[in-house]
Scaffold this motif. Structure first.
Motif, short mmCIF file in Angstrom:
data_model
loop_
_atom_site.label_atom_id
_atom_site.label_comp_id
_atom_site.label_asym_id
_atom_site.label_seq_id
_atom_site.Cartn_x
_atom_site.Cartn_y
_atom_site.Cartn_z
N ARG A 1 0.93 -1.12 0.07
CA ARG A 1 -0.02 0.06 0.01
C ARG A 1 0.88 1.41 -0.07
O ARG A 1 0.70 2.18 -0.75
N ARG B 1 -2.99 -1.22 -5.13
CA ARG B 1 -4.30 -1.62 -4.53
C ARG B 1 -4.00 -3.07 -3.91
O ARG B 1 -4.09 -3.89 -4.93
N SER B 2 -3.84 -3.37 -2.71
CA SER B 2 -3.64 -4.50 -2.04
C SER B 2 -4.48 -5.12 -1.07
O SER B 2 -5.30 -4.10 -0.47
N LEU B 3 -4.50 -6.06 -0.66
CA LEU B 3 -5.27 -6.77 0.51
C LEU B 3 -4.42 -7.87 0.96
O LEU B 3 -4.25 -8.86 0.51
N TYR C 1 -7.78 -6.13 -7.62
CA TYR C 1 -6.58 -5.52 -6.85
C TYR C 1 -5.24 -5.81 -7.89
O TYR C 1 -5.16 -6.51 -8.66
N LEU D 1 -2.29 -9.54 -4.28
CA LEU D 1 -2.73 -9.76 -2.97
C LEU D 1 -1.66 -10.43 -2.16
O LEU D 1 -0.76 -11.10 -2.55
#
Length: 484
Positions: free
Chosen positions: A145, A150-152, A171, A174
């Motif tokens: 981030r 755009r990560s999660l 995303y 990941l």
């Protein structure tokens, strides 16, 4: 029975009969998204709960819910695929029946991998190990981030992987935490990069039998299969390097070590108080690049620093800049109950590491402090404590033991640290809060100024507490009452 071997997100799922075994968080996500794809879905769980409104909504969309005792004893007749929740053992009756009938069994990871967006399949940076997975995957997500991606953080922490891959807005990448249970049911996953943080006894109640540890290690090693860029291993844990040596990876994938010592070429490590990269820089043959200092991290505990190095290695393999690594790690703060300082009272420091739910995690925590009153016990899950006690006995000022398997720890202390005073706190009949009041009082009697009272149970919590979080909260509350 329909052949589902080639099914992915872009394929027609109409007419596929899927059984979802387990209706927990990952099971609900699987039901929801299989229905969205057009499959006929039946969810089975021994628990009565139907997840309230969401269960009712899924039923209204066509899901069949069979919940309550006895509901998982028999697999329905017309089934094309079974999607199992992570904790189900292969010898569970439902899964054994599926195997006997030749019905494929997928886990959450397998389903999620198949459901990635074919146009924008976000790469997976995957992490497993006996301990440190959640902290490391959250560190990695923080770095990604910080780099503007755009990560999660998904998988065994946070959002189910199926939900993440089905998000309408794909995303960029990941950060995926994987347990051995999840990896056991994975066949197709191909991580961009992957790390095994460590390997020690755990979940031997799941991997029972004389070859249990071998099977546990084999499931962990599956994370390296067909890795594209980097297999990250722990230099201090030869088993993780051996996994890399034996892995079938994509040509060109690199083995990247992390160490708390001086790094060799192709490693990340420490130079005095600096975390440095000697793997992802052009001058690695002769020099290392500074990432940040230990003082920039939220904790200087050795296992916390090791986790930061592993996260940095995965991030660097994805092309993340050193400045983003520095920002992501320096701003990261771990979740509660992970080496969390509760208070200092009369020169004694009180620390909550309730998340240390196996001996390896407890040993890592104990080795971060010089003189410790150790609070331990709970459900040992078949683990042993002899090696732990041998390694930390010189640090132990005393021990306070609780829980169903306290005698296992007491016996190890008697064998290897007989001079360490031990207090056993029985559960009684007055609840968890009073248990911890008595634990804290006993620890306070054993501790002297300069000591650390450390809740690092080395065991699961469910014999006396709802979960490790409640155990940690009750400990912290009792400590605060002591100070008033």
């Amino acid at each position: 029975m329909r052949d589902v071997s080639g099914l992915g997100r872009a394929d027609a799922w109409d007419g596929v009969n899927a059984v979802v075994a387990g209706f927990g968080v990952s099971g609900v996500a699987a039901v929801d998204n299989l229905l969205f794809l057009g499959a006929e879905v039946t969810a089975l769980d021994e628990r009565e709960s139907s997840h309230g409104e969401r269960g009712e909504l899924l039923e209204s969309l066509g899901a069949r819910l069979r919940l309550g005792p006895g509901s998982t004893a028999t697999l329905p007749d017309d089934v094309d695929v079974v999607v199992t929740s992570p904790g189900w053992r292969p010898d569970a009756p439902l899964l054994a029946q599926a195997a006997a009938r030749g019905i494929p069994v997928w886990g959450e990871v397998e389903l999620a991998w198949r459901l990635r967006d074919p146009e924008r399949p976000a790469p997976w940076l995957a992490i497993t190990g006996t301990n440190g997975k959640t902290t490391t995957v959250q560190m990695l997500d923080s770095i990604l981030r910080a780099a503007g991606l755009r990560s999660l953080a998904v998988g065994n922490v946070g959002t189910p992987i199926v939900e993440a891959v089905m998000d309408p807005t794909p995303y960029d990448v990941l950060a995926v935490e994987l347990s051995s249970f999840q990896l056991h049911w994975s066949q197709s996953m191909r991580a961009e990069s992957a790390a095994v943080l460590n390997l020690a006894e755990d979940h031997l109640d799941w991997y029972d039998g004389p070859d249990g540890m071998t099977r546990y290690a084999a499931d962990k090693a599956r994370i390296y299969h067909q890795v594209e860029r980097a297999c990250v291993y722990n230099v201090a844990d030869p088993a993780t390097e051996e996994m890399v040596r034996e892995a079938d990876v994509v040509e060109g994938a690199r083995a990247i070590g992390f160490t708390l010592g001086m790094p060799g070429v192709g490693m990340l490590g420490l130079v005095e108080d600096m975390l440095v990269d000697r793997a992802f820089i052009e001058e690695r043959a002769t020099s290392a690049a500074e990432l940040l200092t230990i003082g920039d991290l939220a904790s200087d505990a050795p296992h916390f620093v090791a986790n930061a190095l592993a996260a940095a290695a995965l991030a660097r393999s994805h092309g993340i800049s050193r400045s983003a690594v520095r920002e992501g790690l320096s701003t990261f703060r771990p979740d509660g109950h992970r080496i969390e300082r509760v208070a200092e009272i009369a020169g004694v420091t009180w620390v909550d590491d309730s998340k240390a739910t196996n001996p390896h995690a407890a040993q890592s925590s104990l080795q971060a402090y010089e003189s410790v009153v150790w609070v331990a016990g709970g459900l040992a899950k078949g683990a042993h404590f002899d090696d732990l006690v041998r390694q930390v006995r010189e640090r132990l000022r005393g021990a306070v033991l609780i829980g169903a398997d306290r005698d296992v720890i007491a016996a190890a202390l008697s064998r290897h640290a007989p001079d360490v005073p031990v207090v056993v706190v029985e559960a009684g009949e007055t609840g968890a809060e009073t248990i911890m009041d008595r634990v804290v009082a006993a620890a306070a009697d054993l501790a002297t100024p300069g000591d650390t009272v450390l809740l690092a149970p080395g065991c699961a919590s469910m014999d006396q507490f709802a979960n490790y979080g409640e155990r940690g909260r009750k400990f912290a509350e009792a400590v605060r009452r002591l100070s008033t």
